[in-house]
Design a protein around this motif. Structure first.
Motif, PDB file in Angstrom:
ATOM      1  N   LEU A   1       0.837  -1.188   0.000  1.00 45.05           N
ATOM      2  CA  LEU A   1       0.000   0.000   0.000  1.00 45.05           C
ATOM      3  C   LEU A   1       0.882   1.252   0.000  1.00 45.05           C
ATOM      4  O   LEU A   1       1.953   1.253   0.599  1.00 45.05           O
ATOM      5  CB  LEU A   1      -0.903   0.014   1.236  1.00 45.05           C
ATOM      6  N   PRO A   2       0.454   2.280  -0.692  1.00 38.29           N
ATOM      7  CA  PRO A   2       1.256   3.515  -0.671  1.00 38.29           C
ATOM      8  C   PRO A   2       1.276   4.111   0.725  1.00 38.29           C
ATOM      9  O   PRO A   2       0.381   3.901   1.538  1.00 38.29           O
ATOM     10  CB  PRO A   2       0.516   4.430  -1.658  1.00 38.29           C
ATOM     11  N   ASP A   3       2.315   4.838   1.001  1.00 40.10           N
ATOM     12  CA  ASP A   3       2.413   5.524   2.295  1.00 40.10           C
ATOM     13  C   ASP A   3       1.596   6.802   2.236  1.00 40.10           C
ATOM     14  O   ASP A   3       1.841   7.665   1.384  1.00 40.10           O
ATOM     15  CB  ASP A   3       3.871   5.861   2.619  1.00 40.10           C
ATOM     16  N   TRP A   4       0.631   6.936   3.123  1.00 41.44           N
ATOM     17  CA  TRP A   4      -0.159   8.161   3.180  1.00 41.44           C
ATOM     18  C   TRP A   4       0.591   9.142   4.078  1.00 41.44           C
ATOM     19  O   TRP A   4       0.524   9.062   5.300  1.00 41.44           O
ATOM     20  CB  TRP A   4      -1.563   7.880   3.726  1.00 41.44           C
ATOM     21  N   ILE A   5       1.337  10.045   3.457  1.00 39.58           N
ATOM     22  CA  ILE A   5       2.177  10.989   4.184  1.00 39.58           C
ATOM     23  C   ILE A   5       1.448  12.325   4.308  1.00 39.58           C
ATOM     24  O   ILE A   5       1.075  12.937   3.308  1.00 39.58           O
ATOM     25  CB  ILE A   5       3.525  11.190   3.479  1.00 39.58           C
ATOM     26  N   ALA A   6       1.254  12.778   5.529  1.00 40.77           N
ATOM     27  CA  ALA A   6       0.607  14.065   5.773  1.00 40.77           C
ATOM     28  C   ALA A   6       1.667  15.114   6.089  1.00 40.77           C
ATOM     29  O   ALA A   6       2.533  14.896   6.925  1.00 40.77           O
ATOM     30  CB  ALA A   6      -0.375  13.964   6.944  1.00 40.77           C
ATOM     31  N   GLY A   7       1.595  16.233   5.386  1.00 39.40           N
ATOM     32  CA  GLY A   7       2.417  17.385   5.718  1.00 39.40           C
ATOM     33  C   GLY A   7       1.644  18.317   6.629  1.00 39.40           C
ATOM     34  O   GLY A   7       0.435  18.489   6.464  1.00 39.40           O
ATOM     35  N   VAL A   8       2.315  18.911   7.599  1.00 37.26           N
ATOM     36  CA  VAL A   8       1.660  19.773   8.588  1.00 37.26           C
ATOM     37  C   VAL A   8       2.452  21.067   8.738  1.00 37.26           C
ATOM     38  O   VAL A   8       3.685  21.044   8.847  1.00 37.26           O
ATOM     39  CB  VAL A   8       1.546  19.071   9.958  1.00 37.26           C
TER      40      VAL A   8
ATOM     41  N   PHE B   1      -3.394  29.219  13.050  1.00 36.47           N
ATOM     42  CA  PHE B   1      -3.983  28.176  12.210  1.00 36.47           C
ATOM     43  C   PHE B   1      -2.959  27.098  11.909  1.00 36.47           C
ATOM     44  O   PHE B   1      -1.758  27.376  11.813  1.00 36.47           O
ATOM     45  CB  PHE B   1      -4.475  28.777  10.885  1.00 36.47           C
ATOM     46  N   ALA B   2      -3.432  25.871  11.746  1.00 28.12           N
ATOM     47  CA  ALA B   2      -2.587  24.760  11.310  1.00 28.12           C
ATOM     48  C   ALA B   2      -3.353  23.961  10.267  1.00 28.12           C
ATOM     49  O   ALA B   2      -4.583  23.885  10.305  1.00 28.12           O
ATOM     50  CB  ALA B   2      -2.206  23.869  12.486  1.00 28.12           C
ATOM     51  N   ALA B   3      -2.615  23.384   9.337  1.00 26.62           N
ATOM     52  CA  ALA B   3      -3.232  22.562   8.295  1.00 26.62           C
ATOM     53  C   ALA B   3      -2.455  21.265   8.150  1.00 26.62           C
ATOM     54  O   ALA B   3      -1.248  21.212   8.414  1.00 26.62           O
ATOM     55  CB  ALA B   3      -3.270  23.310   6.966  1.00 26.62           C
ATOM     56  N   ALA B   4      -3.162  20.229   7.736  1.00 31.59           N
ATOM     57  CA  ALA B   4      -2.563  18.934   7.418  1.00 31.59           C
ATOM     58  C   ALA B   4      -3.056  18.519   6.034  1.00 31.59           C
ATOM     59  O   ALA B   4      -4.250  18.657   5.741  1.00 31.59           O
ATOM     60  CB  ALA B   4      -2.949  17.887   8.464  1.00 31.59           C
ATOM     61  N   VAL B   5      -2.152  18.022   5.197  1.00 33.99           N
ATOM     62  CA  VAL B   5      -2.493  17.673   3.821  1.00 33.99           C
ATOM     63  C   VAL B   5      -1.842  16.356   3.439  1.00 33.99           C
ATOM     64  O   VAL B   5      -0.638  16.160   3.674  1.00 33.99           O
ATOM     65  CB  VAL B   5      -2.041  18.764   2.824  1.00 33.99           C
ATOM     66  N   ILE B   6      -2.623  15.453   2.854  1.00 31.79           N
ATOM     67  CA  ILE B   6      -2.096  14.246   2.216  1.00 31.79           C
ATOM     68  C   ILE B   6      -2.283  14.434   0.713  1.00 31.79           C
ATOM     69  O   ILE B   6      -3.420  14.442   0.220  1.00 31.79           O
ATOM     70  CB  ILE B   6      -2.821  12.974   2.683  1.00 31.79           C
ATOM     71  N   LEU B   7      -1.195  14.603  -0.010  1.00 33.12           N
ATOM     72  CA  LEU B   7      -1.275  14.821  -1.450  1.00 33.12           C
ATOM     73  C   LEU B   7      -1.535  13.511  -2.187  1.00 33.12           C
ATOM     74  O   LEU B   7      -1.204  12.425  -1.711  1.00 33.12           O
ATOM     75  CB  LEU B   7       0.022  15.456  -1.957  1.00 33.12           C
ATOM     76  N   ASP B   8      -2.115  13.625  -3.363  1.00 29.69           N
ATOM     77  CA  ASP B   8      -2.385  12.479  -4.239  1.00 29.69           C
ATOM     78  C   ASP B   8      -1.291  12.425  -5.301  1.00 29.69           C
ATOM     79  O   ASP B   8      -1.200  13.333  -6.139  1.00 29.69           O
ATOM     80  CB  ASP B   8      -3.753  12.647  -4.898  1.00 29.69           C
TER      81      ASP B   8
ATOM     82  N   ALA C   1      -9.664  13.087   6.811  1.00 33.06           N
ATOM     83  CA  ALA C   1     -10.629  12.043   6.460  1.00 33.06           C
ATOM     84  C   ALA C   1      -9.948  10.702   6.216  1.00 33.06           C
ATOM     85  O   ALA C   1     -10.556   9.650   6.392  1.00 33.06           O
ATOM     86  CB  ALA C   1     -11.409  12.464   5.211  1.00 33.06           C
ATOM     87  N   ARG C   2      -8.700  10.718   5.812  1.00 34.56           N
ATOM     88  CA  ARG C   2      -7.924   9.502   5.591  1.00 34.56           C
ATOM     89  C   ARG C   2      -6.768   9.487   6.593  1.00 34.56           C
ATOM     90  O   ARG C   2      -5.956  10.407   6.603  1.00 34.56           O
ATOM     91  CB  ARG C   2      -7.375   9.487   4.160  1.00 34.56           C
ATOM     92  N   PRO C   3      -6.673   8.479   7.444  1.00 32.47           N
ATOM     93  CA  PRO C   3      -5.603   8.478   8.442  1.00 32.47           C
ATOM     94  C   PRO C   3      -4.237   8.322   7.794  1.00 32.47           C
ATOM     95  O   PRO C   3      -4.034   7.438   6.961  1.00 32.47           O
ATOM     96  CB  PRO C   3      -5.942   7.267   9.331  1.00 32.47           C
TER      97      PRO C   3
END
Length: 206
Positions: free
Chosen positions: A14-21, A34-41, A105-107
């Motif tokens: 499975l691909p690694d779901w990497i979140a940048g924060v 403010f803080a944001a978290a993003v998992i790019l496609d 929405a996606r861990p």
């Protein structure tokens, strides 16, 4: 002849779901952080991701819309002025970062946080990346979402308190902001624990 399955085929991992924060708004004298978290496609790349501070406001808005549309998951959280004054700005920032990660929405399987400090209680392994907003695309994307959310908040503060010119200085301690602080005194959006605001309040009570 019926084709037999390849018994030696290996199921791809499975691909690694990497979140940048990343965060926006630690330094200003007013408004939430403010803080944001993003998992790019990886299948829907976004050209031009960079540290939000190096982008024009117009370019940030364009990229923010693309991030919200194309990312596998994204979330924005904030710590309000009361939380900042109660916890201090560092702890409030780390709290907002953790809340953004929890809201995805996606861990994620790995979290990359801009800077040299990690929030506690993250849902998966994490690494701090100094200068990450210029090195890691997912962190760049998070910096853009956090910055555009913070700027939108400052425009709302300007509509509520126009005499402070939040639309111009975005809450930072510029000469204009300090001049208006002295002229009008702190408003409810100002961080009481920050030195310029605290001194004005102390002088008023003296």
């Amino acid at each position: 002849m019926t084709e037999q399955p390849d018994l030696f085929a290996v199921t791809p991992p499975l691909p690694d779901w990497i979140a940048g924060v990343d965060e926006a708004g630690r330094g200003p004298l007013a408004g939430p952080v403010f803080a944001a978290a993003v998992i790019l496609d990886p299948d829907r790349p976004i050209a031009g991701l960079a540290d939000s501070k190096k982008l024009s406001a117009r370019r940030r808005e364009i990229l923010a819309a693309q991030i919200r549309e194309r990312a596998l998951a994204w979330a924005v959280a904030q710590a309000d002025v009361e939380t900042i004054d109660r916890l201090n700005i560092l702890r409030a920032t780390l709290l907002a970062m953790r809340q953004a990660c929890d809201a995805l929405a996606r861990p994620p399987q790995l979290i990359l946080v801009d800077g040299n400090r990690l929030p506690t209680g993250l849902p998966c392994p994490a690494r701090a990346v100094i200068g990450g907003d210029a090195l890691e695309p997912a962190i760049s994307a998070a910096s853009i979402l956090a910055k555009t959310a913070r700027d939108a908040c400052c425009l709302a503060l300007h509509a509520q308190y126009p005499h402070y010119a939040f639309d111009q200085h975005k809450g930072y301690g510029t000469a204009l902001h300090l001049e208006r602080l002295v002229q009008f005194g702190p408003c409810p959006a100002h961080r009481r624990s920050f030195a310029p605001v605290r001194r004005l309040l102390q002088d008023k009570q003296a």
